[in-house]
Enzyme design. Structure first.
Site, PDB file in Angstrom:
ATOM      1  N   ASP A  32      -2.972  10.639   2.984  1.00  0.00           N
ATOM      2  CA  ASP A  32      -4.135   9.997   3.389  1.00  0.00           C
ATOM      3  C   ASP A  32      -5.268  11.327   4.141  1.00  0.00           C
ATOM      4  OD1 ASP A  32      -6.614   9.102   3.744  1.00  0.00           O
ATOM      5  OD2 ASP A  32      -5.775   7.461   5.376  1.00  0.00           O
ATOM      6  N   ASP A  67     -12.296   6.801   4.163  1.00  0.00           N
ATOM      7  CA  ASP A  67     -10.963   6.491   4.872  1.00  0.00           C
ATOM      8  C   ASP A  67     -10.481   5.041   5.028  1.00  0.00           C
ATOM      9  OD1 ASP A  67      -8.682   7.572   6.051  1.00  0.00           O
ATOM     10  OD2 ASP A  67      -9.430   7.652   8.105  1.00  0.00           O
ATOM     11  N   LYS A  94     -10.269  13.227   8.084  1.00  0.00           N
ATOM     12  CA  LYS A  94      -9.616  13.119   9.222  1.00  0.00           C
ATOM     13  C   LYS A  94      -9.538  14.346  10.245  1.00  0.00           C
ATOM     14  CE  LYS A  94      -6.387   9.403   7.707  1.00  0.00           C
ATOM     15  NZ  LYS A  94      -6.947   8.469   8.510  1.00  0.00           N
ATOM     16  N   LYS A 147       0.887  -1.227  -0.196  1.00  0.00           N
ATOM     17  CA  LYS A 147       0.149   0.049  -0.045  1.00  0.00           C
ATOM     18  C   LYS A 147       1.064   1.141  -0.151  1.00  0.00           C
ATOM     19  CE  LYS A 147      -3.104   2.449   3.158  1.00  0.00           C
ATOM     20  NZ  LYS A 147      -3.761   2.726   4.428  1.00  0.00           N
ATOM     21  N   ASP A 173       1.588   6.668   5.335  1.00  0.00           N
ATOM     22  CA  ASP A 173       0.434   5.695   4.885  1.00  0.00           C
ATOM     23  C   ASP A 173       1.025   4.765   3.644  1.00  0.00           C
ATOM     24  OD1 ASP A 173      -1.824   4.484   5.607  1.00  0.00           O
ATOM     25  OD2 ASP A 173      -2.948   5.701   4.342  1.00  0.00           O
ATOM     26  N   ARG A 206      -7.382  -0.672   1.610  1.00  0.00           N
ATOM     27  CA  ARG A 206      -8.169  -1.743   0.926  1.00  0.00           C
ATOM     28  C   ARG A 206      -8.576  -1.858  -0.412  1.00  0.00           C
ATOM     29  NH1 ARG A 206     -12.052  -2.295   6.141  1.00  0.00           N
ATOM     30  NH2 ARG A 206     -10.345  -0.913   6.678  1.00  0.00           N
ATOM     31  N   GLU A 255      -9.336   3.632   2.414  1.00  0.00           N
ATOM     32  CA  GLU A 255      -8.914   3.426   1.164  1.00  0.00           C
ATOM     33  C   GLU A 255      -8.023   2.564   1.071  1.00  0.00           C
ATOM     34  OE1 GLU A 255      -5.742   5.088   2.894  1.00  0.00           O
ATOM     35  OE2 GLU A 255      -7.727   5.523   3.160  1.00  0.00           O
TER      36      GLU A 255
END
Length: 487
Positions: free
Chosen positions: A256, A333, A263, A251, A274, A337, A335
């Site tokens: 993010d 959020d 957030k 990933k 991230d 996966r 995202e």
């Protein structure tokens, strides 16, 4: 850049030792200080002053200044203790020396047992990995790197400690970069440079190509970014005579925001990290290349930013993934996966013998384990056992979690084949995330690593920085163990 490394089979004489400025002396575990221990009298007087027994050196390093003004650190390594415990002790000892930013450090391996080479490998890895500061943009007082590491008392080290240190440093360097320095576009440029330096093959699937292919899960995350620079990048190392085909999937969310489910300021701090899963994969690839592992390794990096914009995906949107699965977006959020789903499906088309994905995926894994372990999900009990064994042997510990079918009911959707996640509290999100990803793996042998230990205050195990590079040493150990069991 790692420090230059030299080894010498002989320990220094008194005059040579007196001239050394920063010295770590590693002893085997014992209730006594051996007669040939360098600076033995100084050590004994220091222990006496602190009212410590010699075996205390197995729990914490002891430091003192030599008569000539040099800094000395002693500790005891014990092969009966865990790799994590030995790495932690070595990291504490090296930190005492490296805090002074020396140009050179001497490691003295004072052991006449068969453990001397093992001690040198552990100490060499920890010293090399921590000797280079992470990127910073300070105008003044920028930290200085260790230039020379001398290991004395052993024969030359094998390649493994340096390879692991180099892979770990690459991962942490990428993770530490600020978000304006590591956009998806800048990341792709760095990957091209690494590929050229290491003779890796590279293929890019940019947004235009992914839209044409039908990778709607990935595009649903990337479409909110004005830069339009997201991509899935495949980097391949192919051994001349590969004994297996491995797909590593990472990933790579370069920042993010959470998307429309924005957030808060507190939770958005550090979201440039991230992309740690992709950095881990690159670190493993580099170390495996240096070690010339007899494998074909395809590293698949899902590079994007999860931005907020009028084009960004919304709760309730239904998108179609690369394999045709329709997905109802429940929380923007979640995202990670989504980008991993299409990347796993794409990586699986070549039917690798083993697929392993890495991502800083869920906060619930941090709630479950804290930041000292990472969580693992496995497609078989045998792979679960290999994963835990690799954690024990590498010093990067993992714990396995369940992935039973009855947990999956929470992902049922009335609008699509599957929900992206669940907002209910019937099961932790890390289990739901693993079950979601499993849909895109099929029957391939697979491990999913939720990197709850990618960042840990004051470091973890072998590593002294908050960014741990967790997963590089674990991944290399896993590949080596897998090669042994697959023959």
């Amino acid at each position: 850049m790692l420090a230059s490394l030299q080894t010498c089979f002989e320990l220094p004489d008194h005059a040579a030792l007196a001239a050394m400025s920063h010295v770590l002396i590693a002893l085997p575990a014992s209730t006594d200080i051996p007669e040939d221990c360098p600076e033995r009298a100084l050590l004994l007087s220091t222990l006496a002053r602190r009212r410590l027994d010699p075996e205390a050196l197995a729990d914490e390093p002891v430091m003192a200044n030599s008569a000539e003004g040099g800094l000395r650190v002693w500790l005891m390594l014990d092969r009966k203790q865990s790799t994590f415990a030995n790495h932690s002790l070595l990291c504490d000892g090296m930190t005492i020396l490296l805090d002074e930013e020396p140009a050179a450090v001497d490691l003295l391996i004072c052991s006449k047992t068969g453990d001397a080479d093992w001690m040198a490998e552990q100490a060499g890895y920890v010293a090399l990995a921590n000797g280079t500061p992470l990127p910073n943009q300070k105008k003044k007082d920028a930290p200085r790197r260790l230039e020379q590491l001398n290991i004395r008392g052993v024969k030359p080290l094998p390649e493994r400690p340096r390879s692991l240190a180099e892979g770990n440093l690459l991962a942490r360097t990428l993770i530490a970069l600020p978000p304006n320095s590591l956009t998806p576009s800048a990341y792709r440029t760095r990957i091209a440079t690494l590929a050229n330096e290491n003779a890796w093959q590279v293929e890019e699937f940019d947004l235009s190509r992914l839209r044409t292919m039908g990778a709607g899960a990935f595009v649903s995350v990337a479409q909110g970014s004005e830069a339009n620079d997201a991509a899935i990048v495949r980097i391949s190392f192919i051994s001349p005579q590969p004994q297996g085909h491995i797909a590593l999937v990472g990933k790579g969310i370069c920042f993010d925001t959470g998307g429309h489910n924005l957030k808060s300021a507190e939770t958005m701090i550090g979201m440039h990290e991230d992309m740690a899963g992709s950095a881990t994969v690159l670190g493993i690839l580099l170390a495996a290349t240096r070690l010339a592992l007899p494998l074909r390794i395809d590293a698949w990096l899902a590079l994007a930013s999860n931005d907020i914009s009028p084009r960004a995906s919304r709760q309730g949107d239904v998108v179609t993934a690369l394999d045709g699965t329709t997905i109802e977006i429940v929380h923007t959020d979640a995202e990670g996966r989504m980008v991993l789903a299409d990347t796993l499906a794409l990586a699986g088309r070549s039917e690798p013998d083993l697929m392993v994905d890495f991502g800083t995926l869920t906060y619930t894994m941090i709630q479950a384990l804290g930041c000292r372990y990472s969580g693992v999900f496995a497609s078989s009990d045998e792979l679960a056992g290999l994963a835990v064994q690799a954690g024990s042997r590498s010093g990067e510990r993992v714990a396995c979690f369940p992935m039973d079918d009855d947990y999956e009911e929470a992902l049922d959707s009335t609008q699509a084949d599957i929900c992206q996640c669940s907002l209910d509290d019937d099961a932790p999100d890390h289990i739901h995330a693993a079950l979601f990803l499993k849909r895109f793996v099929g029957e391939l042998p697979w491990l999913h690593v939720d990197l709850s230990a990618a960042s840990c205050d004051d470091g973890l195990g072998a590593i002294a920085t908050d960014q741990t590079g967790f997963g590089v040493a674990w991944g290399v150990q896993l590949l080596q163990d897998w090669l042994q069991t697959s023959r």
